[in-house]
Design an enzyme around this catalytic site. Structure first.
Site, PDB file in Angstrom:
ATOM      1  N   LYS A 197      -1.894   0.394 -25.126  1.00 55.53           N
ATOM      2  CA  LYS A 197      -2.282   0.294 -26.544  1.00 55.53           C
ATOM      3  C   LYS A 197      -0.996   0.316 -27.391  1.00 55.53           C
ATOM      4  CE  LYS A 197      -6.927   2.097 -25.822  1.00 55.53           C
ATOM      5  NZ  LYS A 197      -7.115   2.961 -24.643  1.00 55.53           N
ATOM      6  N   THR A 246      -3.554   5.950 -22.014  1.00 52.59           N
ATOM      7  CA  THR A 246      -3.462   4.619 -21.427  1.00 52.59           C
ATOM      8  C   THR A 246      -2.039   4.135 -21.680  1.00 52.59           C
ATOM      9  OG1 THR A 246      -4.281   3.684 -23.491  1.00 52.59           O
ATOM     10  CG2 THR A 246      -5.895   3.969 -21.718  1.00 52.59           C
ATOM     11  N   ARG A 256      -1.902  -2.708 -18.503  1.00 49.59           N
ATOM     12  CA  ARG A 256      -3.183  -1.987 -18.579  1.00 49.59           C
ATOM     13  C   ARG A 256      -3.196  -0.885 -17.520  1.00 49.59           C
ATOM     14  NH1 ARG A 256      -7.481  -2.966 -21.393  1.00 49.59           N
ATOM     15  NH2 ARG A 256      -6.242  -4.600 -22.367  1.00 49.59           N
ATOM     16  N   ASP A 297      -6.001  13.705 -25.316  1.00 47.51           N
ATOM     17  CA  ASP A 297      -6.065  12.305 -24.887  1.00 47.51           C
ATOM     18  C   ASP A 297      -5.406  11.478 -25.997  1.00 47.51           C
ATOM     19  OD1 ASP A 297      -6.721   9.669 -24.454  1.00 47.51           O
ATOM     20  OD2 ASP A 297      -8.802  10.066 -23.878  1.00 47.51           O
ATOM     21  N   GLU A 335      -0.490   4.825  -0.499  1.00 48.95           N
ATOM     22  CA  GLU A 335      -1.277   6.046  -0.748  1.00 48.95           C
ATOM     23  C   GLU A 335      -0.396   7.269  -0.559  1.00 48.95           C
ATOM     24  OE1 GLU A 335      -4.813   5.871   1.646  1.00 48.95           O
ATOM     25  OE2 GLU A 335      -5.560   4.149   0.521  1.00 48.95           O
ATOM     26  N   TYR A 351       0.850  -1.197   0.000  1.00 51.29           N
ATOM     27  CA  TYR A 351       0.000   0.000   0.000  1.00 51.29           C
ATOM     28  C   TYR A 351       0.878   1.236   0.000  1.00 51.29           C
ATOM     29  CZ  TYR A 351      -5.009  -0.423   0.067  1.00 51.29           C
ATOM     30  OH  TYR A 351      -6.301  -0.574  -0.324  1.00 51.29           O
TER      31      TYR A 351
END
Ligand code: DSN
Length: 417
Positions: A228, A225, A234, A199, A55, A53
């Site tokens: 691609k 992203t 991903r 984008d 954060e 974790y």
């Protein structure tokens, strides 16, 4: 890839993963938004980084024990900034849609106006569609493509911007086959007092390889992203000007996400290292060469492509051009029966519904990763033509399926090399 422990622990999931690996190996993937990540990326994804974790951001975490993940996130940030020439990078977004929502949160108030590309002309649902959070929180208007050229018309974008007075102007698409003039978009944004966001989810790999112009010098925000043309795990990423850095970071965490996925960030770092290699530039140039070869092969057989061709990794085939009876859903199913995988897609000014549109979208990033070149694209054009012209008749599909199987055997996906 060897997954011995998984095989012991959970035979069902192990078998499903093996089946998916085989499905990918034995089919030709023409889905423009998909690719095959390298074995190195897959190994980083399945590492102990998933356990942590973290954060917050490097050096400012809410948990102890973040020394190592701080280093991996900083490495990823540094690589992203260097490769894109960006002032700031946030590598935590879990997805492209998440990255987009974070940018909206960073620079807009609910109800503010967005001007973006119409979904029916190639835009994306996270660019303000009413069924997406972006369309419920913000007030979206659209520009499209010209009827005659089926390309973006910057005069129309400017006149729309003058009418709408957007707070945010958005350039970028998921089904547009032509070069996007980001400098011209930045000019429209400046003239209409809007912030400018690009984008580049589909074309990020092409941009990094310098085979498509980059929006980074012009845009306040660039989202992408990472899976691609980028060919990583991903996920998503945001690049911005330094003046937006704090707002972007706050919008990603705690704005729209909790803990970052450190295994995914490690894999993003690996992918960025791969993208910096000279071989990646050759790969990106070959994606475009392959798309042009496939486009030429289909055009020569009488299939009309939207806008007449392609400058990038994808093309939209107007199925009405050879045979008014075929719709995209049928085409997708017939091709899939021969293990040629693509997606049905609306075309600009389509009178048919999204479930049975007039087009299919074809892209070359995944086949290019397997090493295919122009001669294989020419074969593929002939097979696609044969199946569509024959309305998916069983004999043609069976014959093409055999050809597809032979081609796949010669071009393994990275996971089985
Ligand atoms: N779903 C992606 C595509 O196929 O283009 C966009 O997010």
């Amino acid at each position: 890839m060897a997954l011995c422990d998984l095989e012991q622990t959970d035979r069902e999931v192990y078998d499903l993963i093996c089946r998916e690996e085989q499905r990918q190996q034995h089919s030709l993937n023409l889905i423009a938004s998909e690719n095959h990540a390298s074995r190195a990326v897959l190994q980083a994804l399945s590492s102990v980084m998933t356990d942590k974790y973290a954060e917050g951001y490097p050096g400012k975490r809410y948990y102890a024990g973040c020394r190592v993940v701080d280093d991996v996130e900083q490495l990823c940030i540094d690589r992203a900034k260097a490769l894109f020439g960006a002032e700031h990078a946030n590598v935590q977004p879990h997805s492209g849609t998440g990255a987009n929502l974070a940018v909206y949160m960073a620079c807009l108030k609910p109800g503010d106006r967005i001007l973006a590309m119409d979904l029916s002309c190639g835009g994306h649902l996270s660019h303000g569609l009413s069924i997406n959070m972006s369309g419920q929180a913000y007030n979206a208007s659209y520009y499209g493509v010209r009827h005659d050229t089926e390309m973006i018309d910057m005069d129309e974008v400017l006149s729309q911007a003058r009418k709408v007075k957007p707070h945010l102007l958005l350039a970028g698409a998921s089904a547009y086959s032509r070069t996007i003039d980001f400098a011209a978009f930045a000019d429209v944004a400046a003239r209409s007092g809007a912030v400018f966001m690009a984008d580049i989810a589909h074309i990020a790999g092409l941009v990094m390889a310098d085979v498509h112009p980059s929006p980074v010098p012009y845009a306040d925000f660039v989202t992408t992203t990472t899976h691609k043309t980028h060919r990583g795990p991903r996920g998503g990423m945001i690049l911005s000007k330094e003046k937006w850095a704090k707002k972007v970071d706050q919008a990603v965490f705690p704005g729209i996400q909790g803990g970052p996925q450190m295994h995914c960030i490690a894999a993003k770092a690996v992918a960025l290292k791969e993208c910096a290699e000279p071989s990646f530039r050759q790969y990106a140039a070959q994606i475009i060469a392959n798309a042009k070869a496939l486009a030429a092969g289909l055009t020569a057989r009488g299939w009309r492509l939207i806008s007449g061709g392609t400058d990038n990794h994808l093309m939209l085939v107007d199925l009405r051009s050879r045979d008014g009876e075929i719709d995209g859903d049928q085409a997708q199913r017939w091709l899939s029966a021969a293990n040629i995988i693509c997606n049905k897609n609306k075309i600009p000014f389509d009178s048919r519904p999204a479930t049975h549109p007039s087009g299919i979208r074809l892209g070359t990033p995944a086949l290019t990763t397997r090493g295919m070149k122009e001669p294989q694209m020419e074969m593929l054009a002939a097979w696609i033509d044969g199946i569509l012209a024959g309305h998916g008749d069983e004999k043609t599909v069976a014959r093409v399926a055999q050809d597809v199987a032979r081609l796949c055997d010669n071009y393994p996906i990275p996971a089985v090399r």
